[in-house]
Motif scaffolding. Structure first.
Motif, mmCIF file in Angstrom:
data_model
loop_
_atom_site.group_PDB
_atom_site.id
_atom_site.type_symbol
_atom_site.label_atom_id
_atom_site.label_comp_id
_atom_site.label_asym_id
_atom_site.label_seq_id
_atom_site.Cartn_x
_atom_site.Cartn_y
_atom_site.Cartn_z
ATOM 1 N N GLU A 80 -3.411 -1.801 14.341
ATOM 2 C CA GLU A 80 -3.811 -0.859 13.189
ATOM 3 C C GLU A 80 -5.054 -0.232 14.143
ATOM 4 O OE1 GLU A 80 -4.905 -2.393 9.566
ATOM 5 O OE2 GLU A 80 -3.183 -3.690 9.573
ATOM 6 N N TYR B 25 -11.197 -1.416 13.965
ATOM 7 C CA TYR B 25 -11.775 -0.077 13.400
ATOM 8 C C TYR B 25 -13.227 0.116 13.849
ATOM 9 C CZ TYR B 25 -7.702 -0.184 10.084
ATOM 10 O OH TYR B 25 -6.435 -0.091 9.727
ATOM 11 N N ASN C 156 -1.214 -11.169 8.105
ATOM 12 C CA ASN C 156 -2.185 -10.263 8.489
ATOM 13 C C ASN C 156 -3.651 -10.464 8.333
ATOM 14 O OD1 ASN C 156 -2.370 -6.922 8.875
ATOM 15 N ND2 ASN C 156 -3.690 -7.350 7.031
ATOM 16 N N GLU C 157 -4.221 -9.914 9.571
ATOM 17 C CA GLU C 157 -6.022 -10.262 9.587
ATOM 18 C C GLU C 157 -6.197 -11.379 9.013
ATOM 19 O OE1 GLU C 157 -7.960 -6.735 7.736
ATOM 20 O OE2 GLU C 157 -7.484 -5.633 9.568
ATOM 21 N N HIS D 43 1.316 -9.690 4.307
ATOM 22 C CA HIS D 43 0.222 -8.697 4.546
ATOM 23 C C HIS D 43 -0.380 -8.339 3.070
ATOM 24 C CE1 HIS D 43 -1.270 -4.941 6.648
ATOM 25 N NE2 HIS D 43 -2.195 -5.124 5.613
ATOM 26 N N PHE D 44 -1.077 -9.518 2.522
ATOM 27 C CA PHE D 44 -1.930 -9.327 1.526
ATOM 28 C C PHE D 44 -0.992 -8.933 0.196
ATOM 29 C CE2 PHE D 44 -5.556 -6.570 3.894
ATOM 30 C CZ PHE D 44 -5.852 -7.843 4.716
ATOM 31 N N TRP E 95 -18.338 2.808 8.322
ATOM 32 C CA TRP E 95 -17.558 1.936 9.549
ATOM 33 C C TRP E 95 -17.957 2.627 10.775
ATOM 34 C CZ3 TRP E 95 -11.796 0.257 8.079
ATOM 35 C CH2 TRP E 95 -12.028 -0.368 6.863
ATOM 36 N N TYR F 223 -5.587 8.450 5.631
ATOM 37 C CA TYR F 223 -5.868 7.890 7.212
ATOM 38 C C TYR F 223 -4.296 8.611 7.873
ATOM 39 C CZ TYR F 223 -8.548 3.779 6.783
ATOM 40 O OH TYR F 223 -9.586 2.745 6.548
ATOM 41 N N ASN G 195 -9.970 -12.263 8.235
ATOM 42 C CA ASN G 195 -10.584 -11.416 7.446
ATOM 43 C C ASN G 195 -11.080 -12.319 6.231
ATOM 44 O OD1 ASN G 195 -12.007 -9.058 7.634
ATOM 45 N ND2 ASN G 195 -10.011 -8.052 7.380
ATOM 46 N N PHE H 226 -6.879 -0.213 1.022
ATOM 47 C CA PHE H 226 -6.815 -1.620 0.795
ATOM 48 C C PHE H 226 -8.212 -2.053 -0.089
ATOM 49 C CE2 PHE H 226 -8.480 -5.897 2.043
ATOM 50 C CZ PHE H 226 -7.838 -6.715 1.261
ATOM 51 N N THR H 227 -9.294 -1.883 0.697
ATOM 52 C CA THR H 227 -10.453 -2.339 0.238
ATOM 53 C C THR H 227 -10.882 -1.474 -1.157
ATOM 54 O OG1 THR H 227 -11.600 -1.079 1.734
ATOM 55 C CG2 THR H 227 -11.372 -3.437 1.987
ATOM 56 N N THR H 228 -10.645 -0.243 -1.349
ATOM 57 C CA THR H 228 -11.078 0.365 -2.215
ATOM 58 C C THR H 228 -10.152 0.791 -3.501
ATOM 59 O OG1 THR H 228 -11.040 2.557 -1.295
ATOM 60 C CG2 THR H 228 -13.020 1.326 -0.994
ATOM 61 N N LYS I 202 -9.177 8.109 0.373
ATOM 62 C CA LYS I 202 -9.460 7.607 1.745
ATOM 63 C C LYS I 202 -8.149 7.587 2.625
ATOM 64 C CE LYS I 202 -11.821 3.659 4.127
ATOM 65 N NZ LYS I 202 -12.041 2.363 4.017
ATOM 66 N N GLN J 152 0.958 -1.165 0.043
ATOM 67 C CA GLN J 152 -0.089 -0.019 -0.049
ATOM 68 C C GLN J 152 0.809 1.263 0.058
ATOM 69 O OE1 GLN J 152 -2.541 -2.102 2.939
ATOM 70 N NE2 GLN J 152 -4.092 -0.550 2.444
ATOM 71 N N TRP K 47 -3.082 2.961 12.011
ATOM 72 C CA TRP K 47 -3.008 2.673 10.334
ATOM 73 C C TRP K 47 -2.663 3.758 9.684
ATOM 74 C CZ3 TRP K 47 -1.476 -0.779 7.444
ATOM 75 C CH2 TRP K 47 -1.640 -0.583 6.234
HETATM 76 C C1 BGP Z 1 -7.072 -3.587 7.186
HETATM 77 C C2 BGP Z 1 -5.811 -4.012 6.477
HETATM 78 C C3 BGP Z 1 -4.979 -2.706 6.072
HETATM 79 C C4 BGP Z 1 -5.624 -1.551 5.739
HETATM 80 C C5 BGP Z 1 -6.899 -1.087 6.623
HETATM 81 C C6 BGP Z 1 -7.812 -0.063 6.343
HETATM 82 O O1 BGP Z 1 -8.085 -4.524 6.680
HETATM 83 O O2 BGP Z 1 -5.049 -4.852 7.165
HETATM 84 O O3 BGP Z 1 -4.389 -3.222 5.129
HETATM 85 O O4 BGP Z 1 -5.841 -0.938 4.451
HETATM 86 O O5 BGP Z 1 -7.825 -2.609 6.744
HETATM 87 O O6 BGP Z 1 -8.715 -0.557 5.261
HETATM 88 P P1 BGP Z 1 -8.752 0.444 3.865
HETATM 89 O O7 BGP Z 1 -7.531 0.530 3.500
HETATM 90 O O8 BGP Z 1 -9.483 -0.227 3.017
HETATM 91 O O9 BGP Z 1 -9.660 1.757 4.405
#
Ligand code: BGP
Length: 478
Positions: free
Chosen positions: A376, A312, A174-175, A129-130, A349, A441, A178, A432-434, A439, A17, A424
């Motif tokens: 995170e 989160y 990582n996660e 991590h992904f 969220w 941080y 998920n 990551f998701t989008t 977005k 990322q 984070w």
């Molecule tokens: C977690 C991941 C991160 C990070 C975060 C925020 O799931 O470990 O890699 O990106 O979420 O998510 P996003 O970037 O989609 O807002």
């Protein structure tokens, strides 16, 4: 004073990322390199290899690969004690199944860790991590294949041996929990290199991947301890409480089951065996896993040293499905509903600082005081630079400050054994998701936008100075 003197204040990112340089230094493609850009409500697509004419935000990300020294200088200016990032697996093993590692990739992280130490910053490193090698997903089918255990353990061992005097804090996957997020195929793909919905029994495939990862993680823990007994290896889960919507016993039952989905991973990795509720679930659902006696012995012998987790949001379940609240758009489970007591971010969220204390207490009690590490936590906000070339990000200060206040209570009042806190995206990463830049941080603004404009210049936001003060006062002044 609530926090010990050696409390690890810092920030977190992941290689894919931020680094960019996706084809430099002998790096192979990883599973995130073939994800296109998306936006809120528009899923990122996965392409067959890298295709011309497609846009892949991770290829450039925020150019950390070339700018990391300047960024680490900024982290040092904030007073970071630690910095969490990951080692991009495909920089070390470009395809994943090679016998020998790529020296250029190893040297890159050597220099980065040396630079961090020269600034008094402790590296906190995630191994996966992904960003597993794409080749392992394509040619081996990802983590449904037992062979992945050996490839991962080889990668982990090379890293432990090479960085044994530079990195003390490690995390394996990582996660890891998920991938059970059935609402978004991205998680299965990035965690395990598998598209679960292509399987007749997706749940069976998910649990199989998780099992092989448990074995790989346990072997990695044992290797690390052999190589340097001072190294600490944690698991990493996406965590948060799930509340009953009402004080109805049926809602509470649902909440317990929802928590089992999360605790399943920590139960196996911390206790070193499969919990009874999981064995029952396997029997009920006809899930028949490839699990040998040797695997189970390995899992028992390789329990983790600490729990790293992201926090989160919390969730809420209603046994009557949606009543007067609409089901959350972020989740497909019809019982998951919005919590009328909590506000949400622009990406829907929930914002729940008290939930952080709740999950800290739950982990502490369930795992008998095991060290915990919040690796995170944060809020994505749409931001632009103002005329003073900064961002007055009061909403971020409010979000993080309220979460730190709860974390402080967990330490001071509840006695939770907390190692550190790494919010984070301490420098604006690609989401990551989008796959969006917008977005944001970070404490540090990165001049790069989804329309391609921007030159990657870094700017300090208001929260930069706020967090600097938080660290300076060891969390006493928020
Ligand atoms: C977690 C991941 C991160 C990070 C975060 C925020 O799931 O470990 O890699 O990106 O979420 O998510 P996003 O970037 O989609 O807002």
């Amino acid at each position: 004073m609530a926090f010990p003197d050696n409390f690890l204040w810092g920030g977190a990112v992941a290689a894919h990322q931020v680094e960019g340089g996706y084809a430099e230094g002998g790096k192979g493609l990883n599973v995130s390199d073939i994800l296109t850009g998306g936006s809120h409500g528009v899923a990122r697509r996965l392409t067959e290899g890298v295709q011309e004419g497609e846009y892949y935000p991770n290829h450039e990300a925020i150019d950390f690969y070339h700018r990391y020294k300047g960024d680490i200088d900024l982290f040092a200016e904030m007073g970071f004690k630690c910095f969490r990032t990951s080692i991009a697996w495909a920089r070390i093993f470009p395809k994943g199944d090679e016998e020998e590692p790529n020296e250029e990739g190893l040297a890159f992280y050597d220099e980065m860790f040396d630079y961090m130490h020269s600034k008094g910053i402790e590296p906190v490193i995630t191994l996966s991590h992904f960003e597993m090698p794409y080749y392992l997903a394509k040619e081996y089918g990802g983590w449904v294949n037992r062979k992945l255990i050996d490839f991962f353990v080889r990668f982990a061992t090379v890293c432990f041996e090479r960085y044994k005097d530079k990195v003390k804090y490690w995390m394996t996957f990582n996660e890891i929990d998920n991938q059970f997020n059935a609402s978004n195929y991205l998680f299965g793909w990035t965690n395990s290199g598998v598209l679960f919905d292509q399987y007749d029994k997706p749940l069976q495939a998910m649990y199989q991947c998780a099992h092989y990862q448990f074995v790989a993680s346990a072997l990695a823990v044992q290797k690390a301890h052999e190589i340097n007994p001072d190294m600490l290896v944690g698991c990493m889960v996406s965590a948060g409480p799930t509340y009953p919507f009402a004080c109805k016993p049926e809602d509470e039952l649902l909440a317990i089951d929802a928590m089992h989905k999360e605790f399943f991973f920590t139960d196996v990795m911390v206790h070193g065996n499969y919990p009874r509720y999981a064995e029952k679930l396997f029997a009920r659902e006809g899930i028949d896993l490839d699990r040998t006696e040797e695997d189970l012995a390995t899992i028992a012998a390789g329990t983790v040293d600490y729990i790293g987790f992201s926090y989160y949001m919390s969730h809420t379940v209603n046994s009557e499905a949606a009543t007067d609240v609409s089901t959350s758009v972020a989740l497909t489970d019809p019982h998951m509903v919005k919590n009328p007591y909590l506000k949400e971010t622009a990406w829907e969220w929930t914002i729940d600082p008290v939930g952080l204390r709740v999950i800290l207490k739950m982990f502490d009690e369930r795992y008998n005081g095991i060290p915990l590490f919040i690796v995170e936590n944060g809020i994505g906000i749409i931001e632009t630079l103002d005329d003073n070339k900064t961002v007055e990000d009061d909403a971020r200060i409010e979000y993080l400050g309220s979460h730190i206040a709860e974390m402080k209570k967990a330490v001071e009042i509840d006695g939770v054994n907390l190692l550190g806190y790494t919010p984070w995206g301490c420098i604006d990463p690609v989401s990551f998701t989008t796959g969006e830049y917008r977005k944001r941080y970070g404490f540090i603004y990165v001049d790069k936008n989804d329309d391609g404009t921007g030159d990657f210049t870094r700017y300090r936001k208001k929260s930069f100075y706020w967090y600097q003060h938080v660290i300076e006062t060891n969390g006493e002044e928020l």
